[in-house]
Design an enzyme around this catalytic site. Sequence first.
Site, PDB file in Angstrom:
ATOM      1  N   GLU A  47       0.694  -1.203  -0.121  1.00  0.00           N
ATOM      2  CA  GLU A  47      -0.001  -0.043  -0.114  1.00  0.00           C
ATOM      3  C   GLU A  47       0.895   1.285   0.105  1.00  0.00           C
ATOM      4  O   GLU A  47       1.646   1.497   0.902  1.00  0.00           O
ATOM      5  CB  GLU A  47      -0.875   0.105   1.311  1.00  0.00           C
ATOM      6  CG  GLU A  47      -1.729   1.127   1.117  1.00  0.00           C
ATOM      7  CD  GLU A  47      -2.294   1.584   2.602  1.00  0.00           C
ATOM      8  OE1 GLU A  47      -2.907   2.538   2.894  1.00  0.00           O
ATOM      9  OE2 GLU A  47      -2.758   0.480   3.344  1.00  0.00           O
ATOM     10  N   ARG A  51       0.412  10.258   0.204  1.00  0.00           N
ATOM     11  CA  ARG A  51       0.616  11.659   1.079  1.00  0.00           C
ATOM     12  C   ARG A  51       1.908  12.332   0.606  1.00  0.00           C
ATOM     13  O   ARG A  51       1.983  13.480   1.265  1.00  0.00           O
ATOM     14  CB  ARG A  51       1.083  11.222   2.461  1.00  0.00           C
ATOM     15  CG  ARG A  51      -0.239  10.008   3.212  1.00  0.00           C
ATOM     16  CD  ARG A  51       0.387   9.684   4.520  1.00  0.00           C
ATOM     17  NE  ARG A  51      -0.635   8.525   5.119  1.00  0.00           N
ATOM     18  CZ  ARG A  51      -0.691   8.049   6.350  1.00  0.00           C
ATOM     19  NH1 ARG A  51       0.600   8.299   7.029  1.00  0.00           N
ATOM     20  NH2 ARG A  51      -1.472   7.213   6.734  1.00  0.00           N
ATOM     21  N   LYS A 134     -11.076  -1.696   6.837  1.00  0.00           N
ATOM     22  CA  LYS A 134      -9.898  -1.359   7.613  1.00  0.00           C
ATOM     23  C   LYS A 134     -10.316  -0.765   8.514  1.00  0.00           C
ATOM     24  O   LYS A 134     -11.155   0.103   8.799  1.00  0.00           O
ATOM     25  CB  LYS A 134      -8.996  -0.387   6.657  1.00  0.00           C
ATOM     26  CG  LYS A 134      -8.002   0.263   7.434  1.00  0.00           C
ATOM     27  CD  LYS A 134      -7.361   1.311   6.242  1.00  0.00           C
ATOM     28  CE  LYS A 134      -6.248   2.251   7.014  1.00  0.00           C
ATOM     29  NZ  LYS A 134      -5.634   3.117   6.367  1.00  0.00           N
TER      30      LYS A 134
END
Length: 215
Positions: A47, A51, A134
Amino acid sequence: MTPADASRESERLCRLAPVIPVLVIDDASKARGLAEALVKGGLPVLEVTLRTPAALDAISEMAKVEGGVVGAGTLLTPEDVENAVAAGAKFGVSPGATDRILDACEAADLPLLPGAATASEAMKLLERGYTVQKFFPAEANGGVPALKAIGAPIPQVRFCPTGGVSMKNVGDYLGLSNVLCCGGSWVAPKDMVSSGDWDGIEALAREAAALPRPA
């Protein structure tokens, strides 16, 4: 892609290894070496969080690594979904869930691991058809006891807890009946990525890959 289809694919990916590395990449030139080290160490599902300015280029580079499955984390807008798919992401992860994000991922055929922090959020996603979610931020939301408590009345949902998970507590999370795998950043420390210590990262990946897998 329906929510049920997305959850089936998310479960398949979560079962490939006990840990999904959560990666914040500042330099895309490090992406391929990092991916190769993690995959070689036994962690094929990666993943990359959106950001940093380098994230999409990093996804493009990692998508070229044989045996790896790269996804985009921190999906916040439909534009993020569009850009992630264009970069080669095979799945998405969001810190929470909004109708716009869910609609965008379903329309783009991008399997989404949507974030939930409370029983109400988990129930709302379950109503839509998402049975794999999640749990974020895991430790800040009460950690293992909280996730175990949520699982009692909502056993239909399986989780990938992320946020504050480390080698010190990952085994406790993996021992829960409603956990499929965990997300963690400890397998790719920033200093080791910066220095290109791929052997060291591979060793950390092997340690994580050897953890007991949930049933």
